[in-house]
Design a protein around this motif. Structure first.
Motif, PDB file in Angstrom:
ATOM      1  N   PRO A 148     -12.589  10.306 -27.042  1.00 28.31           N
ATOM      2  CA  PRO A 148     -11.779   9.091 -27.124  1.00 28.31           C
ATOM      3  C   PRO A 148     -12.002   8.184 -25.911  1.00 28.31           C
ATOM      4  O   PRO A 148     -12.375   8.640 -24.834  1.00 28.31           O
ATOM      5  CB  PRO A 148     -10.337   9.624 -27.143  1.00 28.31           C
ATOM      6  CG  PRO A 148     -10.411  10.975 -26.561  1.00 28.31           C
ATOM      7  CD  PRO A 148     -11.777  11.503 -26.861  1.00 28.31           C
ATOM      8  N   LEU A 149     -11.767   6.911 -26.134  1.00 30.61           N
ATOM      9  CA  LEU A 149     -11.872   5.927 -25.067  1.00 30.61           C
ATOM     10  C   LEU A 149     -10.660   6.074 -24.153  1.00 30.61           C
ATOM     11  O   LEU A 149      -9.515   6.028 -24.612  1.00 30.61           O
ATOM     12  CB  LEU A 149     -11.935   4.519 -25.665  1.00 30.61           C
ATOM     13  CG  LEU A 149     -12.113   3.375 -24.696  1.00 30.61           C
ATOM     14  CD1 LEU A 149     -13.471   3.477 -24.007  1.00 30.61           C
ATOM     15  CD2 LEU A 149     -12.008   2.046 -25.434  1.00 30.61           C
ATOM     16  N   ARG A 150     -10.890   6.287 -22.886  1.00 32.63           N
ATOM     17  CA  ARG A 150      -9.794   6.427 -21.919  1.00 32.63           C
ATOM     18  C   ARG A 150      -9.313   5.041 -21.511  1.00 32.63           C
ATOM     19  O   ARG A 150     -10.083   4.076 -21.476  1.00 32.63           O
ATOM     20  CB  ARG A 150     -10.249   7.199 -20.674  1.00 32.63           C
ATOM     21  CG  ARG A 150     -10.927   8.505 -20.973  1.00 32.63           C
ATOM     22  CD  ARG A 150     -10.015   9.468 -21.677  1.00 32.63           C
ATOM     23  NE  ARG A 150     -10.787  10.666 -22.043  1.00 32.63           N
ATOM     24  CZ  ARG A 150     -10.371  11.590 -22.845  1.00 32.63           C
ATOM     25  NH1 ARG A 150      -9.195  11.500 -23.403  1.00 32.63           N
ATOM     26  NH2 ARG A 150     -11.120  12.628 -23.134  1.00 32.63           N
ATOM     27  N   SER A 151      -8.044   4.945 -21.163  1.00 37.04           N
ATOM     28  CA  SER A 151      -7.465   3.652 -20.814  1.00 37.04           C
ATOM     29  C   SER A 151      -8.080   3.123 -19.522  1.00 37.04           C
ATOM     30  O   SER A 151      -8.583   3.881 -18.687  1.00 37.04           O
ATOM     31  CB  SER A 151      -5.956   3.770 -20.662  1.00 37.04           C
ATOM     32  OG  SER A 151      -5.656   4.530 -19.504  1.00 37.04           O
ATOM     33  N   LEU A 152      -8.025   1.812 -19.366  1.00 36.37           N
ATOM     34  CA  LEU A 152      -8.578   1.181 -18.172  1.00 36.37           C
ATOM     35  C   LEU A 152      -7.822   1.603 -16.920  1.00 36.37           C
ATOM     36  O   LEU A 152      -8.415   1.776 -15.853  1.00 36.37           O
ATOM     37  CB  LEU A 152      -8.560  -0.341 -18.321  1.00 36.37           C
ATOM     38  CG  LEU A 152      -9.323  -1.126 -17.271  1.00 36.37           C
ATOM     39  CD1 LEU A 152     -10.789  -0.739 -17.267  1.00 36.37           C
ATOM     40  CD2 LEU A 152      -9.169  -2.614 -17.503  1.00 36.37           C
ATOM     41  N   SER A 153      -6.515   1.830 -17.052  1.00 36.42           N
ATOM     42  CA  SER A 153      -5.754   2.275 -15.884  1.00 36.42           C
ATOM     43  C   SER A 153      -6.144   3.691 -15.476  1.00 36.42           C
ATOM     44  O   SER A 153      -6.166   4.016 -14.297  1.00 36.42           O
ATOM     45  CB  SER A 153      -4.253   2.187 -16.140  1.00 36.42           C
ATOM     46  OG  SER A 153      -3.826   3.255 -16.943  1.00 36.42           O
ATOM     47  N   ASP A 154      -6.485   4.537 -16.447  1.00 36.28           N
ATOM     48  CA  ASP A 154      -6.942   5.887 -16.131  1.00 36.28           C
ATOM     49  C   ASP A 154      -8.362   5.864 -15.579  1.00 36.28           C
ATOM     50  O   ASP A 154      -8.715   6.643 -14.697  1.00 36.28           O
ATOM     51  CB  ASP A 154      -6.875   6.757 -17.386  1.00 36.28           C
ATOM     52  CG  ASP A 154      -7.271   8.205 -17.121  1.00 36.28           C
ATOM     53  OD1 ASP A 154      -7.130   8.658 -15.974  1.00 36.28           O
ATOM     54  OD2 ASP A 154      -7.718   8.869 -18.065  1.00 36.28           O
ATOM     55  N   PHE A 155      -9.182   4.945 -16.084  1.00 34.81           N
ATOM     56  CA  PHE A 155     -10.588   4.889 -15.699  1.00 34.81           C
ATOM     57  C   PHE A 155     -10.787   4.227 -14.335  1.00 34.81           C
ATOM     58  O   PHE A 155     -11.559   4.713 -13.507  1.00 34.81           O
ATOM     59  CB  PHE A 155     -11.363   4.131 -16.774  1.00 34.81           C
ATOM     60  CG  PHE A 155     -12.860   4.124 -16.589  1.00 34.81           C
ATOM     61  CD1 PHE A 155     -13.574   5.302 -16.583  1.00 34.81           C
ATOM     62  CD2 PHE A 155     -13.540   2.933 -16.444  1.00 34.81           C
ATOM     63  CE1 PHE A 155     -14.952   5.300 -16.435  1.00 34.81           C
ATOM     64  CE2 PHE A 155     -14.913   2.916 -16.295  1.00 34.81           C
ATOM     65  CZ  PHE A 155     -15.614   4.102 -16.288  1.00 34.81           C
ATOM     66  N   LEU A 156     -10.064   3.144 -14.074  1.00 33.41           N
ATOM     67  CA  LEU A 156     -10.302   2.386 -12.846  1.00 33.41           C
ATOM     68  C   LEU A 156      -9.061   1.965 -12.066  1.00 33.41           C
ATOM     69  O   LEU A 156      -9.119   1.878 -10.850  1.00 33.41           O
ATOM     70  CB  LEU A 156     -11.064   1.093 -13.181  1.00 33.41           C
ATOM     71  CG  LEU A 156     -12.553   1.195 -13.394  1.00 33.41           C
ATOM     72  CD1 LEU A 156     -13.116  -0.150 -13.777  1.00 33.41           C
ATOM     73  CD2 LEU A 156     -13.256   1.735 -12.190  1.00 33.41           C
ATOM     74  N   LEU A 157      -7.970   1.701 -12.736  1.00 35.89           N
ATOM     75  CA  LEU A 157      -6.888   0.975 -12.078  1.00 35.89           C
ATOM     76  C   LEU A 157      -5.802   1.882 -11.498  1.00 35.89           C
ATOM     77  O   LEU A 157      -6.095   2.740 -10.679  1.00 35.89           O
ATOM     78  CB  LEU A 157      -6.302  -0.042 -13.052  1.00 35.89           C
ATOM     79  CG  LEU A 157      -7.317  -1.072 -13.588  1.00 35.89           C
ATOM     80  CD1 LEU A 157      -6.675  -1.955 -14.619  1.00 35.89           C
ATOM     81  CD2 LEU A 157      -7.922  -1.867 -12.477  1.00 35.89           C
TER      82      LEU A 157
END
Length: 190
Positions: A17-26
């Motif tokens: 699954p695509l991980r959220s942007l906050s989990d990935f970078l923010l």
């Protein structure tokens, strides 16, 4: 056609699954330099992050390649054309089977002037369009570099550890899991 259960099976292949942007970078992302003295721990961190964020890495790579393609569209097209043409020529000309099937007579040698002219023309094309070839190389290698830097710096969370344990045990196989297993980089389960 039957497929076997395990590493060679494509039936059990699932896209992560695509991980959220906050989990990935923010916000919730935690980054720290790895311990460069402990290669094994650093390698495990990279492999686990590659498994957990594989869809994000794929989309990031596509976005970077498209961005470079939008900035330099003609150079990317010319560079890709030159690279594909050179690979095609090298595969066709230097393959063992191709050399034997140049002419009807197996003892016939290829025309040395034609080979020389082709080599000179190919070299001129590469040198003339060298900036295009370099831009394509940059567009391909930059996503690999960004992926490796992110996978090296990103600390794992509890969800990452659980997901990777499921992947390693083999309950769920993903494209990155298949690739890492083929490369012999898949970690042990426990």
């Amino acid at each position: 056609m039957t497929t076997t259960q395990g590493s060679g099976s494509l039936d059990n292949l699932h896209l992560a699954p695509l991980r959220s942007l906050s989990d990935f970078l923010l916000e919730s992302a935690r980054f720290q330099l790895p311990n460069f003295q402990d290669w094994e721990k650093w390698g495990k961190r990279v492999v686990n992050n590659l498994l957990y964020y594989q869809t994000n890495y794929f989309l990031m790579s596509a976005a970077v390649f498209l961005l470079v393609g939008l900035i330099h569209p003609m150079k990317v097209l010319l560079g890709l054309t030159v690279i594909v043409a050179l690979v095609y020529v090298f595969v066709r000309f230097f393959a063992q089977d191709a050399r034997r099937s140049v002419g009807a007579d197996p003892n016939q040698q290829p025309n040395k002037w034609a080979v020389l002219a082709g080599t000179v023309a190919g070299s001129y094309l590469v040198l003339y369009l060298f900036d295009s070839v370099l831009i394509v190389a940059f567009a391909i290698l930059l996503p690999f570099s960004l992926t490796f830097v992110h996978a090296s710096l990103r600390l794992r969370n509890i969800k990452n550890k659980i997901t990777n344990a499921v992947e390693i045990v083999g309950v769920k196989q993903s494209p990155m899991g298949q690739f890492l297993e083929a490369m012999g980089l898949m970690p042990t389960a426990f």
